[in-house]
Design a protein around this motif. Structure first.
Motif, PDB file in Angstrom:
ATOM      1  N   GLY A 171       1.270  -1.503   0.395  1.00  0.00           N
ATOM      2  CA  GLY A 171      -0.101   0.266  -0.309  1.00  0.00           C
ATOM      3  C   GLY A 171       0.987   1.590  -0.159  1.00  0.00           C
ATOM      4  N   HIS A 172       2.337   1.333   0.178  1.00  0.00           N
ATOM      5  CA  HIS A 172       2.543   2.520   0.146  1.00  0.00           C
ATOM      6  C   HIS A 172       3.306   2.884  -1.732  1.00  0.00           C
ATOM      7  CE1 HIS A 172       6.611   4.608   0.696  1.00  0.00           C
ATOM      8  NE2 HIS A 172       6.382   4.410   2.297  1.00  0.00           N
ATOM      9  N   ALA A 175       5.617   1.956  -3.609  1.00  0.00           N
ATOM     10  CA  ALA A 175       4.976   0.110  -3.761  1.00  0.00           C
ATOM     11  C   ALA A 175       4.620   0.812  -5.637  1.00  0.00           C
ATOM     12  CB  ALA A 175       3.700  -0.171  -3.176  1.00  0.00           C
ATOM     13  N   ALA A 176       4.336   1.245  -6.535  1.00  0.00           N
ATOM     14  CA  ALA A 176       3.991   1.823  -7.460  1.00  0.00           C
ATOM     15  C   ALA A 176       5.091   2.014  -8.538  1.00  0.00           C
ATOM     16  CB  ALA A 176       2.899   2.318  -7.729  1.00  0.00           C
ATOM     17  N   GLU A 177       6.315   1.857  -8.013  1.00  0.00           N
ATOM     18  CA  GLU A 177       7.609   2.438  -9.323  1.00  0.00           C
ATOM     19  C   GLU A 177       8.097   0.786  -9.157  1.00  0.00           C
ATOM     20  OE1 GLU A 177       9.505   4.822  -9.307  1.00  0.00           O
ATOM     21  OE2 GLU A 177       7.447   6.535  -8.647  1.00  0.00           O
ATOM     22  N   PRO A 178       8.711   1.062 -10.375  1.00  0.00           N
ATOM     23  CA  PRO A 178       9.228  -0.689 -11.005  1.00  0.00           C
ATOM     24  C   PRO A 178      10.391  -1.156 -10.768  1.00  0.00           C
ATOM     25  CG  PRO A 178       9.273   1.273 -13.090  1.00  0.00           C
ATOM     26  CD  PRO A 178       8.096   2.281 -11.692  1.00  0.00           C
ATOM     27  N   ARG A 179      11.284   0.770 -10.018  1.00  0.00           N
ATOM     28  CA  ARG A 179      12.983  -0.030  -9.566  1.00  0.00           C
ATOM     29  C   ARG A 179      13.049   1.308  -8.787  1.00  0.00           C
ATOM     30  NH1 ARG A 179      16.784  -2.229 -12.470  1.00  0.00           N
ATOM     31  NH2 ARG A 179      19.112  -2.145 -11.862  1.00  0.00           N
ATOM     32  N   LEU A 180      13.770   1.000  -7.962  1.00  0.00           N
ATOM     33  CA  LEU A 180      13.909   2.322  -6.833  1.00  0.00           C
ATOM     34  C   LEU A 180      15.309   2.743  -6.350  1.00  0.00           C
ATOM     35  CD1 LEU A 180      11.030   0.257  -3.877  1.00  0.00           C
ATOM     36  CD2 LEU A 180      11.118   2.501  -5.437  1.00  0.00           C
ATOM     37  N   TRP A 239      10.854  -0.957   5.371  1.00  0.00           N
ATOM     38  CA  TRP A 239      11.426  -1.341   3.856  1.00  0.00           C
ATOM     39  C   TRP A 239      12.758  -2.185   4.438  1.00  0.00           C
ATOM     40  CZ3 TRP A 239      16.402  -0.514   1.604  1.00  0.00           C
ATOM     41  CH2 TRP A 239      16.881   0.815   2.453  1.00  0.00           C
ATOM     42  N   THR A 240      13.164  -3.412   3.646  1.00  0.00           N
ATOM     43  CA  THR A 240      13.930  -4.253   3.673  1.00  0.00           C
ATOM     44  C   THR A 240      14.455  -4.532   2.787  1.00  0.00           C
ATOM     45  OG1 THR A 240      15.170  -5.995   4.832  1.00  0.00           O
ATOM     46  CG2 THR A 240      12.598  -6.461   3.947  1.00  0.00           C
ATOM     47  N   VAL A 241      16.116  -5.071   2.594  1.00  0.00           N
ATOM     48  CA  VAL A 241      17.084  -5.669   1.435  1.00  0.00           C
ATOM     49  C   VAL A 241      17.661  -6.595   1.881  1.00  0.00           C
ATOM     50  CG1 VAL A 241      18.982  -3.631   2.055  1.00  0.00           C
ATOM     51  CG2 VAL A 241      18.161  -4.002  -0.039  1.00  0.00           C
ATOM     52  N   PRO A 252       1.331 -11.848   0.797  1.00  0.00           N
ATOM     53  CA  PRO A 252       0.453 -10.935   0.220  1.00  0.00           C
ATOM     54  C   PRO A 252       0.254  -9.585   1.603  1.00  0.00           C
ATOM     55  CG  PRO A 252      -0.348 -12.993   1.152  1.00  0.00           C
ATOM     56  CD  PRO A 252       0.701 -12.526   1.102  1.00  0.00           C
ATOM     57  N   GLY A 253       0.869  -9.123   0.944  1.00  0.00           N
ATOM     58  CA  GLY A 253       0.461  -7.011   1.478  1.00  0.00           C
ATOM     59  C   GLY A 253       1.772  -6.358   1.170  1.00  0.00           C
ATOM     60  N   VAL A 254       3.161  -7.790   0.405  1.00  0.00           N
ATOM     61  CA  VAL A 254       4.458  -6.645   0.406  1.00  0.00           C
ATOM     62  C   VAL A 254       4.551  -7.054  -0.859  1.00  0.00           C
ATOM     63  CG1 VAL A 254       6.522  -7.074   0.898  1.00  0.00           C
ATOM     64  CG2 VAL A 254       4.410  -7.008   2.825  1.00  0.00           C
ATOM     65  N   VAL A 255       5.671  -5.978  -1.924  1.00  0.00           N
ATOM     66  CA  VAL A 255       5.584  -6.087  -3.075  1.00  0.00           C
ATOM     67  C   VAL A 255       7.400  -5.954  -3.002  1.00  0.00           C
ATOM     68  CG1 VAL A 255       4.057  -5.051  -3.851  1.00  0.00           C
ATOM     69  CG2 VAL A 255       5.615  -3.615  -3.421  1.00  0.00           C
ATOM     70  N   ILE A 256       7.888  -6.516  -3.619  1.00  0.00           N
ATOM     71  CA  ILE A 256       9.546  -6.676  -4.354  1.00  0.00           C
ATOM     72  C   ILE A 256       9.640  -6.304  -5.468  1.00  0.00           C
ATOM     73  CG2 ILE A 256      11.163  -8.134  -4.360  1.00  0.00           C
ATOM     74  CD1 ILE A 256       9.847 -10.524  -2.687  1.00  0.00           C
ATOM     75  N   ARG A 257      10.816  -5.119  -5.628  1.00  0.00           N
ATOM     76  CA  ARG A 257      10.825  -4.038  -6.388  1.00  0.00           C
ATOM     77  C   ARG A 257      12.798  -4.589  -6.666  1.00  0.00           C
ATOM     78  NH1 ARG A 257       6.745  -4.482  -7.158  1.00  0.00           N
ATOM     79  NH2 ARG A 257       5.206  -3.209  -7.863  1.00  0.00           N
ATOM     80  N   PRO A 258      12.812  -4.129  -7.116  1.00  0.00           N
ATOM     81  CA  PRO A 258      14.141  -3.756  -7.070  1.00  0.00           C
ATOM     82  C   PRO A 258      15.567  -2.922  -7.006  1.00  0.00           C
ATOM     83  CG  PRO A 258      13.331  -4.145  -9.832  1.00  0.00           C
ATOM     84  CD  PRO A 258      12.550  -4.821  -8.770  1.00  0.00           C
TER      85      PRO A 258
END
Length: 299
Positions: A171-172, A175-180, A239-241, A252-258
């Motif tokens: 929900g952050h 989360a919509a960003e493809p890359r952070l 966030w975590t890395v 569910p409820g968590v997204v993972i981005r590069p």
């Protein structure tokens, strides 16, 4: 007893005389006679019947001949094995590995078996600190390490790099960003494993944050990946890395981005500046584009 004496004994037996044996061995006859007599004195037996113009094996000589041949054959095998160890086509390579080293190592070892079938690789999975100590002490010829910038007294040879991944609540807004990038995460609490659990990775992330000019507030400590991701669903945004080890978890409820940068580098750590032949063979399949004797760091 010397191998030379056994060699002369076998030559005399096969040639049927000392003169022909000396000719075969390309030495003088007296040297052959002298060494055979020394062997007889040491064994306390007579190996040849010298009572006629022809030399014949005695009963003792007949019994000992196959044993002498076996000893010489074993010595020859030992020489061949030693030569193979020296050029990296035979022997044992003891390799310390990281947890879930991935397909690259598996493919490399399969290729290595095809190229040098006589070289056996023994994998040892031990904690990072013990892995480095084992290389220093010679209990391992080499070891894989992740995220290690330098190791005092040892040589680091970079092999490959893997992207880092960021996990954050679905929900952050980010989360919509493809890359952070780290700058985007500067105000969000960071769940980072304590340094004592994984010093190289902890140092990699903190150094990258400093280089990016950010200092994310500390969040709850990172425990295991799945446990940390599960906690992130119910807790305040953080966030975590991490880097992928054996597939990406689905929570569910968590997204993972590069993460744009940095990447985590897997390196081979060795003790000597001059690489042993088995290590060179391993590097040839893991880094086929690396020039021989390519760069590596010594901490």
């Amino acid at each position: 007893m010397e191998l030379r004496q056994l060699q002369y004994f076998v030559a005399v037996a096969e040639e049927g005389g000392f003169a022909r044996a000396a000719e075969r061995l390309n030495i003088v006859q007296s040297a052959v006679s002298q060494q055979v007599r020394r062997l007889e004195r040491e064994l306390a037996v007579t190996l040849f019947d010298r009572s006629t113009r022809h030399v014949h094996l005695s009963a003792a000589g007949e019994r000992l001949l196959p044993e002498a041949r076996a000893v010489l054959a074993a010595a020859d095998r030992a020489r061949r094995v030693a030569a193979g160890v020296a050029d990296g086509t035979d022997g044992v390579l003891r390799l310390g590995v990281i947890h879930s080293p991935g397909d690259r190592l598996s493919r490399g070892l399969a290729e290595l078996t095809g190229v040098v079938p006589g070289l056996r690789v023994r994998l040892r999975q031990v904690p990072p600190a013990e892995r480095l100590a084992a290389v220093r002490e010679g209990r391992l010829e080499a070891a894989l390490v992740r995220g290690q910038a330098s190791v005092p007294g040892l040589r680091l040879i970079p092999l490959w790099s893997d992207p880092l991944l960021v996990a954050l609540p679905a929900g952050h807004a980010l989360a919509a960003e493809p890359r952070l990038r780290l700058q985007q995460l500067a105000r969000l609490p960071l769940r980072l494993c304590p340094r004592e659990k994984n010093p190289p990775f902890h140092d990699l992330i903190t150094a990258a944050c400093r280089a990016a000019g950010v200092a994310p507030p500390p969040g709850p400590p990172f425990t295991s990946l799945r446990e940390t991701l599960s906690e992130m669903v119910a807790d305040p945004p953080s966030w975590t890395v991490f880097y992928e080890v054996s597939g990406l978890p689905s929570v569910p409820g968590v997204v993972i981005r590069p993460l744009a940068e940095p990447a985590v580098v897997t390196s081979l750590v060795v003790r000597a500046a001059q690489l042993a032949a088995p290590v060179r063979q391993l590097l040839a399949v893991l880094t086929p584009d690396r020039p021989p004797g390519g760069p590596g760091a010594v901490g």
